[in-house]
Design an enzyme around this catalytic site. Structure first.
Site, mmCIF file in Angstrom:
data_model
loop_
_atom_site.group_PDB
_atom_site.id
_atom_site.type_symbol
_atom_site.label_atom_id
_atom_site.label_comp_id
_atom_site.label_asym_id
_atom_site.label_seq_id
_atom_site.Cartn_x
_atom_site.Cartn_y
_atom_site.Cartn_z
ATOM 1 N N CYS A 40 17.629 85.144 -2.314
ATOM 2 C CA CYS A 40 17.845 83.695 -2.159
ATOM 3 C C CYS A 40 18.164 83.291 -0.723
ATOM 4 O O CYS A 40 18.144 82.103 -0.395
ATOM 5 C CB CYS A 40 18.963 83.224 -3.078
ATOM 6 S SG CYS A 40 18.593 83.486 -4.821
ATOM 7 N N ASN A 57 17.956 76.917 -9.695
ATOM 8 C CA ASN A 57 17.991 77.833 -8.542
ATOM 9 C C ASN A 57 16.566 78.337 -8.277
ATOM 10 O O ASN A 57 16.038 79.134 -9.048
ATOM 11 C CB ASN A 57 18.929 79.002 -8.868
ATOM 12 C CG ASN A 57 19.035 80.004 -7.718
ATOM 13 O OD1 ASN A 57 18.295 79.917 -6.744
ATOM 14 N ND2 ASN A 57 19.953 80.945 -7.854
ATOM 15 N N HIS A 100 22.710 76.511 -0.426
ATOM 16 C CA HIS A 100 21.804 77.096 -1.427
ATOM 17 C C HIS A 100 22.095 76.452 -2.778
ATOM 18 O O HIS A 100 23.248 76.365 -3.207
ATOM 19 C CB HIS A 100 22.024 78.607 -1.479
ATOM 20 C CG HIS A 100 21.256 79.283 -2.574
ATOM 21 N ND1 HIS A 100 19.957 78.976 -2.861
ATOM 22 C CD2 HIS A 100 21.625 80.250 -3.465
ATOM 23 C CE1 HIS A 100 19.539 79.721 -3.868
ATOM 24 N NE2 HIS A 100 20.536 80.501 -4.256
HETATM 25 C C1 LIG Z 1 26.205 82.503 -14.853
HETATM 26 C C2 LIG Z 1 27.420 81.593 -14.916
HETATM 27 C C3 LIG Z 1 26.987 80.142 -14.983
HETATM 28 C C4 LIG Z 1 28.214 81.920 -16.189
HETATM 29 O O1 LIG Z 1 29.363 81.101 -16.243
HETATM 30 P P1 LIG Z 1 30.771 81.756 -16.680
HETATM 31 O O2 LIG Z 1 31.750 80.657 -16.761
HETATM 32 O O3 LIG Z 1 31.044 82.853 -15.712
HETATM 33 O O4 LIG Z 1 30.448 82.263 -18.113
HETATM 34 P P2 LIG Z 1 30.650 83.750 -18.664
HETATM 35 O O5 LIG Z 1 29.680 84.650 -18.038
HETATM 36 O O6 LIG Z 1 32.104 84.068 -18.562
HETATM 37 O O7 LIG Z 1 30.251 83.571 -20.170
HETATM 38 C C5 LIG Z 1 31.095 82.877 -21.009
HETATM 39 C C6 LIG Z 1 30.486 82.860 -22.386
HETATM 40 O O8 LIG Z 1 29.320 82.010 -22.386
HETATM 41 C C7 LIG Z 1 28.238 82.723 -22.986
HETATM 42 N N1 LIG Z 1 26.998 82.253 -22.385
HETATM 43 C C8 LIG Z 1 26.305 82.793 -21.354
HETATM 44 N N2 LIG Z 1 25.215 82.065 -21.132
HETATM 45 C C9 LIG Z 1 25.217 81.032 -22.006
HETATM 46 C C10 LIG Z 1 24.366 79.945 -22.244
HETATM 47 N N3 LIG Z 1 23.254 79.737 -21.509
HETATM 48 N N4 LIG Z 1 24.698 79.094 -23.223
HETATM 49 C C11 LIG Z 1 25.796 79.256 -23.968
HETATM 50 N N5 LIG Z 1 26.642 80.281 -23.777
HETATM 51 C C12 LIG Z 1 26.358 81.156 -22.807
HETATM 52 C C13 LIG Z 1 28.513 84.178 -22.696
HETATM 53 O O9 LIG Z 1 27.833 84.980 -23.628
HETATM 54 C C14 LIG Z 1 30.012 84.236 -22.870
HETATM 55 O O10 LIG Z 1 30.296 84.305 -24.233
HETATM 56 P P3 LIG Z 1 31.473 85.252 -24.770
HETATM 57 O O11 LIG Z 1 32.720 84.750 -24.096
HETATM 58 O O12 LIG Z 1 31.444 85.021 -26.243
HETATM 59 O O13 LIG Z 1 31.099 86.631 -24.342
HETATM 60 C C15 LIG Z 1 28.362 81.812 -13.696
HETATM 61 O O14 LIG Z 1 28.932 83.102 -13.751
HETATM 62 C C16 LIG Z 1 27.643 81.648 -12.394
HETATM 63 O O15 LIG Z 1 27.311 80.544 -12.028
HETATM 64 N N6 LIG Z 1 27.427 82.741 -11.639
HETATM 65 C C17 LIG Z 1 26.664 82.695 -10.415
HETATM 66 C C18 LIG Z 1 25.224 82.765 -10.754
HETATM 67 C C19 LIG Z 1 24.330 82.447 -9.604
HETATM 68 O O16 LIG Z 1 24.309 81.330 -9.157
HETATM 69 N N7 LIG Z 1 23.568 83.428 -9.140
HETATM 70 C C20 LIG Z 1 22.611 83.296 -8.128
HETATM 71 C C21 LIG Z 1 23.242 83.404 -6.813
HETATM 72 S S1 LIG Z 1 22.005 83.479 -5.590
#
Ligand SMILES: CC(C)(COP(=O)(O)OP(=O)(O)OC[C@H]1O[C@@H](n2cnc3c(N)ncnc32)[C@H](O)[C@@H]1OP(=O)(O)O)[C@@H](O)C(=O)NCCC(=O)NCCS
Length: 330
Positions: free
Chosen positions: A114, A287, A257
């Protein structure tokens, strides 16, 4: 080192098909509410079957050339930043050169995930320093939908397809629309397993006839990536401002980004930047990896958000990990 590297044109291209959160609700167990509160994304663009990365790059390149009043034959270099190239060989840049109807450029791809566009800006700056007559087309282009596991709700809601382009010229090419004043880059390979697309690489090759597995698609430890993204984007943005004796009050537009609204808000809150100084389009495109910042910059410019005299900082973060910030003056 101070180099003369001017921006002559910007352009972007996204596929027509819109995939909304409501559409995703029908594909995996998710909700508009979950996606919106966790990411700020409402919809993303998805390329039609049969579209190659170079096709999106071509759309963006043509717009940047038109904006600059240039023809493809005027270019000296073509650099495509992508993690979803047309093929291993040839490079997407060479295929783009062909599709642009030109030849005998210096064409190559680079992969900094990215952060690819930040790395391409630095390449363009170096080329312009070596060759004052250079005209360098740099493009961030991705078809991440081809490397998305559409059954994995934790990643499939995040990404979109698109391309953004910029044309940069050396001192002999005149002042252009604005100047690329500096680029700061960094990387940390020690934590590479947190964000990967491994399948099909030499570390995980496929034997002839073997089915592709989950490793063919994007894998990510979302929580860890989130922390590193905020930390490193903050640090590199502060570093480039400090290097030039600037503060956030001197910045007219910050273009981060477009990975996730929470990451953007985490970074800008710490900087105390008001909303009107931050460009956001992650809600509409998701993204788009290496394409995210050049799409945002071209869109912001077209909307008049970057008037003459504006000082702009763009900051990226991606797999590798890689990150970078660039300072531009229009
Ligand atoms: C991916 C992201 C949005 C997840 O948000 P989060 O608050 O960390 O959520 P978690 O990973 O803790 O997941 C929480 C719960 O939601 C669930 N979940 C994950 N994706 C889901 C979706 N699309 N819809 C509903 N629930 C979802 C998970 O399974 C988890 O359930 P559980 O608690 O029963 O296990 C966040 O971690 C993030 O933004 N990370 C950076 C990603 C990114 O931008 N990457 C590229 C960088 S270049």
């Amino acid at each position: 080192m101070t180099t003369s590297c001017a921006i002559h044109g910007l352009g972007f291209h996204v596929p027509e098909r819109v995939l909304t959160n409501a559409d995703l609700e029908k594909m995996v167990e998710t909700s508009d509410e979950w996606i919106t509160t966790r990411t700020g994304i409402k919809e993303r663009r998805i390329a039609a079957a049969g579209t190659a990365c170079s096709d999106l790059a071509l759309g963006a390149a043509r717009k940047a050339l038109a904006a600059a009043g240039l023809a493809a034959d005027d270019l000296t270099h073509i650099i495509v930043a992508t993690l979803t190239p047309d093929a291993y060989v040839p490079s997407t840049a060479c295929i783009l050169e062909y599709k642009l109807g030109t030849t005998r450029k210096v064409a190559f791809d680079l992969n900094a995930a990215c952060s690819g566009f930040s790395y391409a800006l630095e390449q363009a700056r170096a080329i312009c320093c070596l060759h004052p007559e250079a005209l360098v087309l740099i493009i961030g282009a991705e078809i991440l939908s081809t490397r998305t596991n559409w059954a994995d709700r934790s990643t499939c809601v995040l990404f979109g397809d698109g391309a953004g382009a910029a044309i940069l010229g050396g001192a002999a090419r005149g002042p252009g629309l604005g100047r690329l004043e500096d680029v700061l880059l960094s990387s940390d390979g020690s934590i590479w397993p947190m964000l990967t697309v491994i399948g099909g690489g030499s570390m995980h090759p496929y034997a002839k006839g073997e089915c592709i597995g989950d490793e063919f698609f994007v894998h990510m430890d979302g929580r860890e990536v989130y922390k590193h993204a905020v930390r490193n984007m903050e640090a590199v943005t502060e570093a480039i401002l400090a290097k030039h004796g600037l503060t956030f009050a001197d910045i007219d537009l910050f273009i981060p980004h477009q990975a996730n609204l929470r990451i953007i808000e985490g970074v800008t809150k710490r900087f105390g930047l008001p909303a009107d100084k931050v460009y956001i389009n992650v809600d509409r495109y998701g993204n788009t990896s290496a394409a995210s910042v050049p799409i945002a910059m071209a869109e912001a410019y077209a909307q008049g958000r970057i008037p003459p005299g504006a000082r702009v900082v763009v900051t990226t973060f991606g797999g590798g990990f890689t990150w970078g910030a660039s300072l531009l003056r229009f």
